[in-house]
Design a protein around this motif. Structure first.
Motif, PDB file in Angstrom:
ATOM      1  N   GLY A   1       0.798  -1.215   0.000  1.00 33.88           N
ATOM      2  CA  GLY A   1       0.000   0.000   0.000  1.00 33.88           C
ATOM      3  C   GLY A   1       0.830   1.263   0.000  1.00 33.88           C
ATOM      4  N   ARG A   2       2.056   1.177  -0.538  1.00 36.88           N
ATOM      5  CA  ARG A   2       2.934   2.352  -0.586  1.00 36.88           C
ATOM      6  C   ARG A   2       3.982   2.165  -1.666  1.00 36.88           C
ATOM      7  NH1 ARG A   2       7.830   0.846   1.876  1.00 36.88           N
ATOM      8  NH2 ARG A   2       7.692  -0.891   3.371  1.00 36.88           N
ATOM      9  N   ARG A   3       4.574   3.260  -2.069  1.00 43.53           N
ATOM     10  CA  ARG A   3       5.692   3.191  -3.000  1.00 43.53           C
ATOM     11  C   ARG A   3       6.907   2.651  -2.265  1.00 43.53           C
ATOM     12  NH1 ARG A   3       5.330   6.345  -7.610  1.00 43.53           N
ATOM     13  NH2 ARG A   3       7.183   5.185  -8.223  1.00 43.53           N
ATOM     14  N   LEU A   4       7.720   1.911  -2.972  1.00 42.85           N
ATOM     15  CA  LEU A   4       8.941   1.415  -2.331  1.00 42.85           C
ATOM     16  C   LEU A   4      10.132   1.667  -3.230  1.00 42.85           C
ATOM     17  CD1 LEU A   4       9.788  -1.513  -3.834  1.00 42.85           C
ATOM     18  CD2 LEU A   4       7.837  -2.307  -2.515  1.00 42.85           C
ATOM     19  N   SER A   5      11.269   1.710  -2.607  1.00 45.33           N
ATOM     20  CA  SER A   5      12.513   1.880  -3.349  1.00 45.33           C
ATOM     21  C   SER A   5      12.946   0.528  -3.880  1.00 45.33           C
ATOM     22  CB  SER A   5      13.606   2.467  -2.447  1.00 45.33           C
ATOM     23  OG  SER A   5      14.847   2.452  -3.118  1.00 45.33           O
TER      24      SER A   5
ATOM     25  N   ARG B   1      -1.077  -7.108   9.358  1.00 45.51           N
ATOM     26  CA  ARG B   1      -1.108  -5.671   9.641  1.00 45.51           C
ATOM     27  C   ARG B   1      -0.081  -4.914   8.806  1.00 45.51           C
ATOM     28  NH1 ARG B   1      -1.438  -7.900  14.855  1.00 45.51           N
ATOM     29  NH2 ARG B   1       0.741  -7.406  15.300  1.00 45.51           N
ATOM     30  N   LEU B   2       0.898  -5.637   8.258  1.00 44.02           N
ATOM     31  CA  LEU B   2       1.948  -4.994   7.459  1.00 44.02           C
ATOM     32  C   LEU B   2       1.570  -4.850   5.995  1.00 44.02           C
ATOM     33  CD1 LEU B   2       5.206  -6.679   8.832  1.00 44.02           C
ATOM     34  CD2 LEU B   2       4.547  -4.288   9.112  1.00 44.02           C
ATOM     35  N   VAL B   3       0.728  -5.741   5.502  1.00 45.14           N
ATOM     36  CA  VAL B   3       0.392  -5.766   4.081  1.00 45.14           C
ATOM     37  C   VAL B   3      -1.117  -5.628   3.902  1.00 45.14           C
ATOM     38  CG1 VAL B   3       2.394  -7.249   3.638  1.00 45.14           C
ATOM     39  CG2 VAL B   3       0.138  -8.282   3.934  1.00 45.14           C
ATOM     40  N   SER B   4      -1.519  -5.491   2.665  1.00 40.36           N
ATOM     41  CA  SER B   4      -2.942  -5.370   2.341  1.00 40.36           C
ATOM     42  C   SER B   4      -3.687  -6.649   2.693  1.00 40.36           C
ATOM     43  CB  SER B   4      -3.109  -5.067   0.850  1.00 40.36           C
ATOM     44  OG  SER B   4      -4.439  -5.301   0.427  1.00 40.36           O
ATOM     45  N   GLY B   5      -4.669  -6.526   3.577  1.00 40.84           N
ATOM     46  CA  GLY B   5      -5.457  -7.695   3.954  1.00 40.84           C
ATOM     47  C   GLY B   5      -6.206  -8.281   2.781  1.00 40.84           C
ATOM     48  N   LEU B   6      -6.686  -7.427   1.878  1.00 41.66           N
ATOM     49  CA  LEU B   6      -7.423  -7.894   0.703  1.00 41.66           C
ATOM     50  C   LEU B   6      -6.531  -8.731  -0.193  1.00 41.66           C
ATOM     51  CD1 LEU B   6     -10.043  -7.841  -0.957  1.00 41.66           C
ATOM     52  CD2 LEU B   6      -9.188  -5.737  -2.052  1.00 41.66           C
TER      53      LEU B   6
END
Length: 625
Positions: free
Chosen positions: A451-455, A583-588
C-alpha cells in the motif's frame, strides 16, 4: 567450524565476563566441543574488547582452542571456518622463519597475518569469518571469505561495535533496540530474501563477501578485496577438451583439500550431478567407504532418494536416509528461523537442518555440491538468458505488456515455471529480471501489497554492476554475489551449523572459479541441462541415468501441505487477528493469495512461504512493527 561473537565498546559501556559468556553460548550449537572467552582493553583504556568462541573440533582437535594468541602475545584470533590450504601456507611460512606450536589452521591464519598483514586474506583458500586483535597496531581486523560461505554480522551503536556469526547474540546485547527495517520488507517481497548488507534489523548489517573491515581508534573502515572472476577474466580456453582437463584437475584438488580433517566426515548426496560428482571424487581419495546422507519425502515426485541410492550403490558408500514428515518439518520450523536470524527463504532449509541433526550423530563435517549451478550455468534461466535479448527485440514491450503478460498471469496452478519464464522474458530492467527468476512479487505487486511506494533500488548495487557483455556471465555474476551469499550459502551455514555439522563446498573454491571463468559460454550451457564441462568430466564416472536425468532441484511439497496438513496453520499465521504480517500488508491482497492457493486456482506457494516465514520471524524475535 565454529561460532564467534565479540564487541568493542567505550570504557563507559564496558560489559562483564558473564555477559560475554551468555551471548556467546547462544551459539553453542555451532560449537558443542568447547568454548573460550577473553576481555581486554586498548592501551589507552578508552575501549574494551570482548572475544567469545564456540568450537566444533575438526582440525587439530587437541591444540586448536580459541581465542588463540600468538606466542609473543601480539595477536589474538577468533575464527569461524576452515583454511583448506593451511598445509601449503604453513610450509611457506616456515620457510620464511615462522614457528608453530600447534597443527591448527587457526595458528596458520595468525602467522599469515603477521607475514602479509591485510593481504593475507587474498591467500586464503577457504571459508571464514574472523576477528583478529593486533596489539601493536591497536586495531581489530574483521574479515569474511570471498564468496560469503561464512557469515559475519556487524552492529554499530553509539559507543559500541558488535560482531558475530549469528544475529541472535547481537540483538540480545544489553540496550540493543530491535528496530524493524521497513525498507528491507520491500526487498524481501521482491527477492524472497533480504539482499546484503541489509537485514530486517535496522542496526544489524552483513559484512559483505570478499570484504574486510578495520576498527581502529573508534572508526570502522570496510574494504573489498575479492571480485568473482566472471567480472575480471575473459574466456581464453579454446578447446573443449582442454576445458574438461582443466576442470578435472582443479576440481579434484578442491575436493581433496576439503577432505583434510581430524574428525569423521561424509557427504550430502542428493542423487543429482553435483553432489554425485563430489562423492565420486571423494572415493578416489579415501581408503574407507564414504559416509553419505540423503533426505527425501513420501511424495515421490519431490523425492530423489531413489537416485541417491543408485550413486551410493555404485561407489559403495555407507548410506543413510531421512524421510521428512510434515509434523517433524513443522517442529523444526521456528528453530530454523531463530538460527537463520531471518525468515527462511527456501523450504528446503528445514530438511537440511533435520538431515544435519541426523548426520552429526556419526560425523562432524560433510562435503556438498552447493554452488555448482551458480558457477557452471546449471539453471534453466542461464540458458534462457541467452535468447531473452532476441525475444525482446522481436516482441515490442507494448505488445508483451498488453497481450503476453495478462495471458501469463491467468495461467493455471500447474504452470508456475512457465509463468516465471514468460514474465522474465518480458522484463527489460535487468535488476528486476534477476528478481523475477526467483518467483518473488513484481515491483507493482509489492507496492500493492504494502500500500505504498517502495525503493526498488537494491541496498548494494555491486551484484548488478558488472559490465560484461554476455548475459549468461552477468547472470552468473549476480548469482555469485547476491543469490548465493544471501540465500543458498546462508542456508548452508545456518542450517548445517544448527545441527552442529560443518559443510564444505568444493564448487565454491576460488581457484576453481578462476578456471571456470576462462571457459566460453557454450562450454557452460551448450548441452542439455547445462554444466556441459562438468557433465563431460563425469561422463565415464557417473551412471548414465544420473547424468542425463532432468534437473529436479531440492523441492519440498509445502504447496500441497498448505492445502492439507498445514491448512489451519496457514490461516492462523496469515489470516488471524494475531498475525503481524496481516497488519503490514494489504489484507485484501493477502486473503486473495491464500484463497486462490487453497482452492487450487493458482500456485502461490513461494509467496505464501515467504509471508509465513516473515510472520514466524516476527514472532520468534518479538519485533515491534
Amino acid at each position: 567450524m565454529c561460532g564467534i561473537f565479540g564487541w568493542v565498546v567505550e570504557a563507559a559501556k564496558h560489559q562483564d565476563r558473564n555477559t560475554l559468556i551468555r551471548l556467546t553460548d547462544l551459539m553453542a550449537h555451532r560449537g558443542p566441543d568447547g568454548s573460550g572467552y577473553q576481555l581486554q582493553e586498548t592501551a589507552d583504556k578508552r575501549f574494551q574488547i570482548g572475544f567469545g568462541h564456540r568450537r566444533l573440533s575438526i582440525i587439530d582437535i587437541g591444540g586448536g582452542a580459541q581465542p588463540m594468541s600468538s606466542e609473543d602475545g601480539r595477536f589474538t584470533l577468533i575464527f569461524n571456518g576452515e583454511i583448506y590450504n593451511y598445509v601449503e601456507l604453513r610450509q611457506e611460512l616456515v620457510a620464511l622463519g615462522h614457528r608453530f606450536r600447534t597443527n591448527s589452521d587457526t595458528e596458520v591464519l595468525i602467522e599469515a597475518y603477521r607475514a602479509w598483514q591485510l593481504d593475507a586474506v587474498r591467500r586464503l583458500r577457504g571459508m571464514f569469518g574472523f576477528a583478529l586483535w593486533d596489539e601493536a597496531e591497536q586495531r581489530v581486523i574483521l574479515a569474511r571469505d570471498a564468496f560469503g560461505k561464512k557469515p559475519l554480522f556487524l552492529a554499530e551503536l553509539p559507543g559500541v561495535l558488535l560482531f558475530g556469526s549469528e544475529i541472535e547474540p547481537l540483538v540480545q546485547f544489553p540496550g540493543f533496540h530491535r528496530a524493524f527495517d521497513s525498507e528491507a520488507l520491500g526487498h524481501y517481497l521482491l527477492n524472497r530474501y533480504v539482499p546484503g548488507p541489509s537485514t530486517f534489523f535496522r542496526a544489524v548489517k552483513k559484512l559483505q563477501p570478499g570484504h574486510y573491515a578495520v576498527w581502529q581508534g573508534g572508526t570502522l573502515k570496510t574494504t573489498r578485496y575479492f571480485t568473482p572472476p566472471f567480472a575480471t577474466t575473459a574466456p581464453d580456453v579454446k578447446s573443449f577438451e582442454d576445458a574438461v582437463r582443466l576442470f578435472e584437475g582443479t576440481f579434484d584438488e578442491a575436493v581433496r583439500i576439503r577432505m583434510r580433517s581430524d574428525a569423521p566426515f561424509g557427504a550430502y548426496l542428493s542423487g543429482g550431478v553435483d553432489s554425485s560428482a563430489v562423492v565420486a571424487t571423494m572415493v578416489r581419495h579415501s581408503r574407507e567407504p564414504i559416509r553419505t546422507f540423503s533426505v527425501g519425502f513420501r511424495e515421490a515426485e519431490y523425492s530423489e532418494l531413489d537416485h541417491a541410492r543408485v550413486v551410493a550403490g555404485q561407489f559403495g558408500t555407507r548410506h543413510n536416509e531421512l524421510v521428512v514428515e510434515p509434523d517433524a518439518f513443522l517442529e523444526h520450523w521456528s528453530t530454523a528461523v531463530l538460527r537463520r536470524g531471518a525468515p527462511v527463504s527456501e523450504a528446503s532449509d528445514i530438511p537440511i537442518f533435520m538431515l544435519s541433526e541426523m548426520a552429526s550423530r556419526s560425523v562432524k563435517m560433510v562435503l556438498t555440491g552447493e554452488g555448482a549451478d551458480e558457477l557452471m550455468g546449471g539453471y534453466p534461466k542461464h540458458r534462457a538468458e541467452q535468447w531473452i535479448g532476441l525475444y525482446q527485440w522481436l516482441m515490442p514491450k507494448l505488445l508483451h505488456d498488453r497481450l503476453i503478460h495478462p495471458l501469463v498471469r491467468s495461467m493455471p496452478y500447474g504452470m508456475r515455471r512457465v509463468k516465471i519464464l514468460a514474465l522474465a522474458a518480458g522484463e527489460r530492467d535487468p535488476v528486476n529480471r534477476m528478481r523475477v527468476w526467483f518467483g518473488g512479487l513484481s515491483v507493482g505487486e509489492s507496492e500493492a501489497m504494502l500500500g505504498r511506494r517502495l525503493s526498488a533500488m537494491p541496498p548494494d548495487l555491486f551484484p548488478y554492476s558488472s559490465e560484461i557483455e554476455s548475459s549468461l556471465r552477468r547472470t552468473l555474476f549476480f548469482d555469485q554475489t547476491s543469490w548465493l551469499p544471501d540465500n543458498l550459502l546462508e542456508r548452508g551455514d545456518r542450517m548445517m551449523m544448527a545441527g552442529s555439522i560443518e559443510g564444505r563446498m568444493p564448487f565454491m573454491d576460488t581457484v576453481l572459479a578462476g578456471v571456470v571463468a576462462r571457459f566460453p559460454d557454450e562450454f557452460l550451457t551448450g548441452g542439455k541441462g547445462g554444466k556441459t564441462v562438468l557433465r563431460a568430466a563425469m561422463d565415464k564416472i557417473l551412471p548414465p541415468e544420473i547424468l542425463r536425468r532432468k534437473k529436479v532441484g531440492f523441492r519440498v511439497p509445502v504447496g500441497e501441505w498448505f492445502r492439507g496438513p498445514y491448512r489451519a496453520f496457514l490461516k492462523d499465521m496469515l489470516a488471524s487477528e494475531t498475525s503481524s504480517v496481516a497488519r503490514l500488508v494489504s489484507g485484501l491482497k493477502l486473503r486473495r493469495l491464500v484463497t486462490e492457493h487453497l482452492d487450487g486456482r493458482q500456485n502461490h506457494e513461494r509467496v505464501l512461504w515467504s509471508l509465513m516465514n516473515l510472520e514466524m520471524f516476527l514472532r520468534t524475535f518479538r519485533i515491534a512493527t
